[in-house]
Design a protein around this motif. Structure first.
Motif, short mmCIF file in Angstrom:
data_model
loop_
_atom_site.label_atom_id
_atom_site.label_comp_id
_atom_site.label_asym_id
_atom_site.label_seq_id
_atom_site.Cartn_x
_atom_site.Cartn_y
_atom_site.Cartn_z
N SER A 132 0.85 -1.22 -0.03
CA SER A 132 0.13 -0.04 -0.10
C SER A 132 0.93 1.23 0.10
CB SER A 132 -1.01 -0.08 1.14
OG SER A 132 -0.15 -0.28 2.46
N GLN A 133 2.24 1.12 0.51
CA GLN A 133 2.80 2.36 0.52
C GLN A 133 3.40 2.94 -0.81
OE1 GLN A 133 3.71 -0.38 1.83
NE2 GLN A 133 5.98 -0.92 1.59
N TRP B 131 8.03 2.39 -9.42
CA TRP B 131 8.31 1.31 -8.62
C TRP B 131 8.80 0.23 -9.83
CZ3 TRP B 131 6.98 -4.02 -8.44
CH2 TRP B 131 7.40 -4.60 -7.21
N LYS C 55 -3.57 0.58 -11.55
CA LYS C 55 -2.46 1.30 -10.95
C LYS C 55 -1.78 0.76 -9.65
CE LYS C 55 -4.90 5.10 -9.06
NZ LYS C 55 -6.08 5.09 -8.69
N ASN C 56 -2.61 -0.07 -9.04
CA ASN C 56 -1.85 -0.57 -7.70
C ASN C 56 -1.34 -1.98 -8.09
OD1 ASN C 56 -2.22 2.02 -6.46
ND2 ASN C 56 -4.45 1.22 -6.05
N SER D 160 3.38 4.64 -3.99
CA SER D 160 2.26 5.49 -4.96
C SER D 160 2.33 5.64 -6.06
CB SER D 160 2.81 6.91 -4.21
OG SER D 160 4.20 7.28 -4.62
N SER D 161 3.69 5.30 -7.00
CA SER D 161 3.73 5.35 -8.16
C SER D 161 4.20 3.67 -8.80
CB SER D 161 4.52 6.27 -9.01
OG SER D 161 4.75 6.09 -10.17
#
Ligand SMILES: Cc1ncc(COP(=O)(O)O)c(C=O)c1O
Length: 386
Positions: A331-332, A339, A362-363, A334-335
């Motif tokens: 969850s940490q 990553w 996107k996650n 952000s992009s």
């Protein structure tokens, strides 16, 4: 550039993997040993009999000329028999099977055959990027329909019923689903067919993953009664028979739909190399044990891919079908783009970022099962410092 490109290219850019593979190639030329876990290109060979059939056929001088636009009769017959054996679907090999050079080109042929500019097209959010690109290429309008993660990535039929779909002409559907590995469900297919009948929408099912790590019996949309009235199905030897580079696929369905698609196709290419078609006939006769053994290898690799994902701090379902594992990033993060780039630059490991399949991705990342155990061990070693 002095001459501007056509308006249809306004929203279309080069395919993500086409660009990314060039970047990987440049890194390799500069001496980096990049591990590519992104692409679903089977690394194992087709059956020995398939390769033999290709070589044997290629030695015949008369097999090197143009071939029938509709494929050789033996291939259409083999596809029809395979459909019956695998899915219990009866197809007329003369009229209800049209061989293609892979199923990807079928997306373009179908769109050109059925869409006018301004027509709306229902696309799964998440889904194979070519559906959207081709829809935009033919100047139709993409309209996303949501898939529900809590329901194994099935369409949200409740939400769909509330929408005004009066401009929708065509809908893309793909189960086993790529990239999430969601399974095909007969009851969902039945409901979608009723919906397509009611709204007069052509349902195009893209079915290349049904024999790769199936969690139940392989399912064809065409096996549902009356499906052929409003549905057609793409299929392919790329993943199911380890033949992605050969470019063998087909579209199956009612003659009335296939005849329209054929008007496009017969003006675009001049038939498929005969030795490839004869080898495809052979491949379609692979015994079930060939597929079981291939899946056994993928199953072992998948365990190692789970370990890689654990190292990366990702979470995933172990019930996925197909050639990939779809996983949620910690969850940490952000992009996902940064990553994934960091993983590539620092660890020389490429994984597919989920956003290329749609905003909802996107996650997530997608890892392929197309690397040997040795390469997966090397990946695990590299990630020890992650
Ligand atoms: C969902 C889906 N459809 C179609 C294709 C195209 O497959 P092919 O053109 O090799 O048959 C792919 C390839 O990755 C895919 O993932």
């Amino acid at each position: 550039m002095i001459i501007p490109a056509a308006d249809r290219l306004q929203h279309v850019s080069e395919y993500y993997f086409s660009k990314k593979l060039q970047e990987i190639q440049r890194m390799r030329e500069a001496g980096c040993d990049v591990i590519n876990m992104g692409i679903g290109s089977p690394d194992m060979a087709p059956s020995e009999e398939t390769i033999e059939a290709l070589c044997h056929s290629a030695r015949q001088a008369e097999h090197h000329g143009y071939q029938p636009y509709k494929g050789i009769p033996a291939l259409r017959k083999a596809i029809a028999q395979w459909y019956h054996q695998v899915y219990g679907v009866s197809l007329d090999p003369e009229k209800e099977v049209l061989p293609l050079m892979g199923s990807k080109e079928g997306i373009t042929h179908i769109s050109l055959a059925f869409l006018n500019s301004g027509d709306e097209v229902l696309l799964p959010e998440l889904g194979y990027p070519a559906y959207r690109a081709v829809t935009q290429m033919v100047q139709a309008s993409p309209r996303m329909y949501p898939l529900v993660e809590q329901q194994d990535w099935q369409p949200d039929l409740e939400a769909m019923r509330r929408e005004d779909y009066s401009k929708v002409k065509l809908m893309w559907l793909n189960y086993p689903h790529m990239p999430t590995g969601g399974p095909p469900r007969r009851e969902v297919f039945e409901q979608l067919l009723a919906f397509a009948h009611e709204k007069k929408i052509l349902l195009c099912h893209d079915n290349p993953y049904s024999l790769v790590l199936p969690t139940g019996d392989p399912l064809s949309l065409l096996s549902i009664p009356h499906a052929k009235e409003v549905a057609i199905e793409l299929n392919s030897l790329s993943k199911s028979h380890n033949m992605a580079g050969w470019r063998v696929g087909w579209v199956a369905g009612a003659a009335s739909y296939l005849n329209e698609i054929f008007k496009i196709k017969s003006n675009v290419d001049s038939g498929m190399f005969k030795p490839i078609q004869e080898a495809a006939v052979q491949a379609l006769q692979n015994p079930p044990v060939w597929h079981q053994q291939r899946n056994e290898v993928y199953r072992e690799r998948r365990e190692m891919v789970y370990q890689i994902l654990d190292k990366l701090g990702c979470s995933y379902s172990t019930q996925q079908q197909g050639l990939f594992v779809w996983a949620r990033l910690p969850s940490q993060v952000s992009s996902v783009e940064d990553w994934v780039d960091n993983l590539l630059q620092q660890y020389h490991v490429f994984v597919t970022p989920g956003f290329i399949f749609g905003e909802k991705g996107k996650n997530f990342i997608r890892l392929s099962l197309c690397n040997t155990k040795h390469i997966l061990e090397k990946t695990l070693d590299r990630l020890n410092k992650f």
